[in-house]
Write a protein that holds these residues in place. Structure first.
Motif, PDB file in Angstrom:
ATOM      1  N   THR A   1       1.071  -1.379  -0.080  1.00 32.44           N
ATOM      2  CA  THR A   1       0.353   0.029  -0.230  1.00 32.44           C
ATOM      3  C   THR A   1       0.578   1.118   0.126  1.00 32.44           C
ATOM      4  O   THR A   1       0.459   1.947  -1.112  1.00 32.44           O
ATOM      5  N   ALA A   2       1.854   1.442   1.037  1.00 30.67           N
ATOM      6  CA  ALA A   2       2.941   2.435   0.625  1.00 30.67           C
ATOM      7  C   ALA A   2       3.609   2.919  -0.910  1.00 30.67           C
ATOM      8  O   ALA A   2       3.400   3.655  -0.650  1.00 30.67           O
ATOM      9  N   ILE A   3       3.546   1.764  -1.364  1.00 33.13           N
ATOM     10  CA  ILE A   3       4.123   2.004  -2.840  1.00 33.13           C
ATOM     11  C   ILE A   3       3.343   3.086  -3.743  1.00 33.13           C
ATOM     12  O   ILE A   3       3.412   4.142  -4.124  1.00 33.13           O
ATOM     13  N   MET A   4       1.907   1.985  -3.189  1.00 37.50           N
ATOM     14  CA  MET A   4       0.431   2.839  -4.216  1.00 37.50           C
ATOM     15  C   MET A   4       1.170   4.180  -4.033  1.00 37.50           C
ATOM     16  O   MET A   4      -0.006   5.191  -4.340  1.00 37.50           O
ATOM     17  N   LEU A   5       0.434   4.537  -2.415  1.00 37.79           N
ATOM     18  CA  LEU A   5      -0.058   5.962  -1.831  1.00 37.79           C
ATOM     19  C   LEU A   5       1.212   6.953  -2.528  1.00 37.79           C
ATOM     20  O   LEU A   5       1.064   8.027  -2.889  1.00 37.79           O
ATOM     21  N   LYS A   6       2.406   6.416  -1.928  1.00 39.29           N
ATOM     22  CA  LYS A   6       3.436   7.252  -2.522  1.00 39.29           C
ATOM     23  C   LYS A   6       3.370   7.889  -4.000  1.00 39.29           C
ATOM     24  O   LYS A   6       3.576   8.495  -4.853  1.00 39.29           O
ATOM     25  N   ALA A   7       3.379   6.765  -4.815  1.00 40.17           N
ATOM     26  CA  ALA A   7       2.612   7.112  -6.416  1.00 40.17           C
ATOM     27  C   ALA A   7       1.857   7.939  -6.845  1.00 40.17           C
ATOM     28  O   ALA A   7       2.069   8.466  -7.614  1.00 40.17           O
TER      29      ALA A   7
ATOM     30  N   GLN B   1       3.234  11.270  -5.808  1.00 35.67           N
ATOM     31  CA  GLN B   1       3.695  11.963  -7.239  1.00 35.67           C
ATOM     32  C   GLN B   1       3.410  11.731  -8.752  1.00 35.67           C
ATOM     33  O   GLN B   1       3.938  12.076  -9.446  1.00 35.67           O
ATOM     34  N   GLN B   2       1.859  11.526  -8.710  1.00 34.79           N
ATOM     35  CA  GLN B   2       0.919  11.694  -9.668  1.00 34.79           C
ATOM     36  C   GLN B   2       2.009  10.681 -10.817  1.00 34.79           C
ATOM     37  O   GLN B   2       2.387  11.389 -11.851  1.00 34.79           O
ATOM     38  N   GLN B   3       2.603   9.684 -10.367  1.00 34.05           N
ATOM     39  CA  GLN B   3       3.179   8.299 -11.212  1.00 34.05           C
ATOM     40  C   GLN B   3       2.229   7.519 -11.084  1.00 34.05           C
ATOM     41  O   GLN B   3       1.570   7.031 -10.548  1.00 34.05           O
ATOM     42  N   THR B   4       2.647   5.984 -12.109  1.00 29.43           N
ATOM     43  CA  THR B   4       2.576   4.635 -11.572  1.00 29.43           C
ATOM     44  C   THR B   4       3.066   4.212 -11.064  1.00 29.43           C
ATOM     45  O   THR B   4       4.879   4.544 -10.083  1.00 29.43           O
ATOM     46  N   PRO B   5       3.225   3.243 -10.289  1.00 31.92           N
ATOM     47  CA  PRO B   5       3.507   2.705  -8.856  1.00 31.92           C
ATOM     48  C   PRO B   5       4.831   1.728 -10.203  1.00 31.92           C
ATOM     49  O   PRO B   5       5.558   2.035  -9.812  1.00 31.92           O
TER      50      PRO B   5
END
Length: 396
Positions: A58-64, A67-71
């Motif tokens: 989840t942390a990777i998904m939310l961080k992406a 930052q308006q990026q895909t994971p």
């Protein structure tokens, strides 16, 4: 060296999480592993060193999203940074890969299927905090509120940093989701569990061998003494990871596929080398070929590597680690690394001021076979570099 004394060794370091840059805590482990690997190679042994970025959760998904990026974009950018830092610290990985790979998906599904076929996977409904605005189940760290004991505001959902109380997220006063700010509701969902208690006998025997440092084995025996619990290996969508076969909307928990990433990285490495993957990972073949497997990890993740991982390997007819080497935490000037105190030091920040050899030597002089914390005392660091490296080695 005689063929009889020639060793075939596979070595791993724990996988850095792909949500940010490397810090000196990561470097402690990779420098320790690298020194051990270089020593084995200098002795003429065949020694392969693989690692990867830990990319799911989840942390990777939310961080992406933040930052308006895909994971996928996020983990690719972070991996490039990690590789640059490791290279500049002279770390000699043979292969540095990613857990978000087809090899890792294949092995994760294969191991899960073997567990499922042996009736080692349980299904049951559990109640969890749910963010109805974000439509997301919330881990404890994504819930805050007032401590139910001392009423301190802005405390996480599992323990209070002010009074030290531990509690369930449902005990918080005025709880809110740190993602949306909404008040969490309780919602039920079916989860999948690995039946770890069925391995009590196997793990008791495993902990009686020399695979682990005595202090680590003793700590892990506490889990057995308290009674092993089934391990929750699933998470609900939305989640960045691998979907569980025949279970739409259910994903492997990041800690299931992270250690399997060691296998995936080595498989990727084998594709470009005259190496047989099964010589190092198949239970029977590893015995016949005499290969060895060593994991270097921090003491905070010994339960995953010392209990869950060996149980999964054993059930899947895969080889067990020859040994697991755990180390303590990295302290700076006697305290935990802290951003507010200016002692949370990034790998790249260090490299802008000093040569990597200074830190490699300092860690080498402090590390031992134990799991005591290592203190990066900055005055001691300067004195050691000036006295030992400049005063003695360079002058000689």
């Amino acid at each position: 060296m005689s063929e009889k004394n020639h060793r075939r060794i596979l070595v791993t370091s724990a996988l850095p999480y792909a949500n940010g840059p490397l810090h000196l805590g990561h470097l402690l482990e990779h420098i320790q592993t690298d020194i051990w690997v270089r020593y084995q190679r200098s002795r003429g042994h065949e020694c392969h060193y693989v690692c990867a970025d830990d990319t799911h959760g989840t942390a990777i998904m939310l961080k992406a999203e933040q930052q308006q990026q895909t994971p996928e974009q996020l983990i690719a950018n972070v991996q490039a940074q990690h590789c640059n830092d490791f290279n500049d610290f002279l770390i000699s990985h043979d292969n540095y890969y990613s857990t978000h790979s087809e090899e890792n998906r294949y092995f994760s599904e294969q191991i899960y299927q073997k567990l499922h076929e042996q009736n080692l996977i349980a299904e049951r409904s559990i109640s969890q905090a749910f963010d109805s605005e974000k439509q997301l189940f919330l881990a404890d760290r994504y819930i805050k509120g007032k401590c139910p004991k001392c009423h301190a505001p802005d405390q996480y959902g599992d323990n209070c940093e002010v009074c030290g109380a531990t509690y369930a997220p449902t005990d918080l006063i005025d709880p809110f989701s740190t993602i949306s700010g909404a008040e969490p509701i309780t919602k039920e969902s079916v989860h999948y569990f690995f039946k770890l208690p069925e391995f009590n006998g196997f793990l008791t025997q495993w902990l009686s061998n020399d695979n682990l440092q005595p202090a680590v084995a003793n700590k892990l025996r506490e889990w057995l003494d308290a009674g092993l619990q089934e391990w929750d290996i699933s998470r609900d969508a939305p989640y960045f990871g691998f979907e569980i076969p025949n279970a739409p909307g259910k994903f492997f928990y990041v800690w299931l596929d992270a250690p399997i990433g060691y296998m995936a990285s080595f498989k990727h490495y084998c594709q470009s080398k005259p190496l047989n993957f099964d010589d190092f990972w198949d239970q029977q073949q590893a015995v016949e070929t005499g290969t060895e497997l060593f994991h270097f990890i921090g003491k905070d993740i010994i339960n995953f590597h010392g209990l869950f991982w060996p149980a999964m390997l054993n059930a899947s007819q895969l080889r067990l680690p020859t040994a697991i080497h755990a180390h303590g935490f990295l302290m700076v000037n006697g305290e935990k690394m802290s951003k507010s105190r200016g002692t949370f030091i990034m790998a790249r920040s260090y490299l802008t001021h000093f040569k990597p050899e200074y830190l490699r030597y300092f860690f080498a002089s402090k590390l031992s076979s134990g799991i005591d914390d290592i203190d990066l005392n900055l005055e001691d660091f300067v004195q050691k570099a000036n006295s030992d490296l400049v005063g003695k080695l360079v002058n000689i």
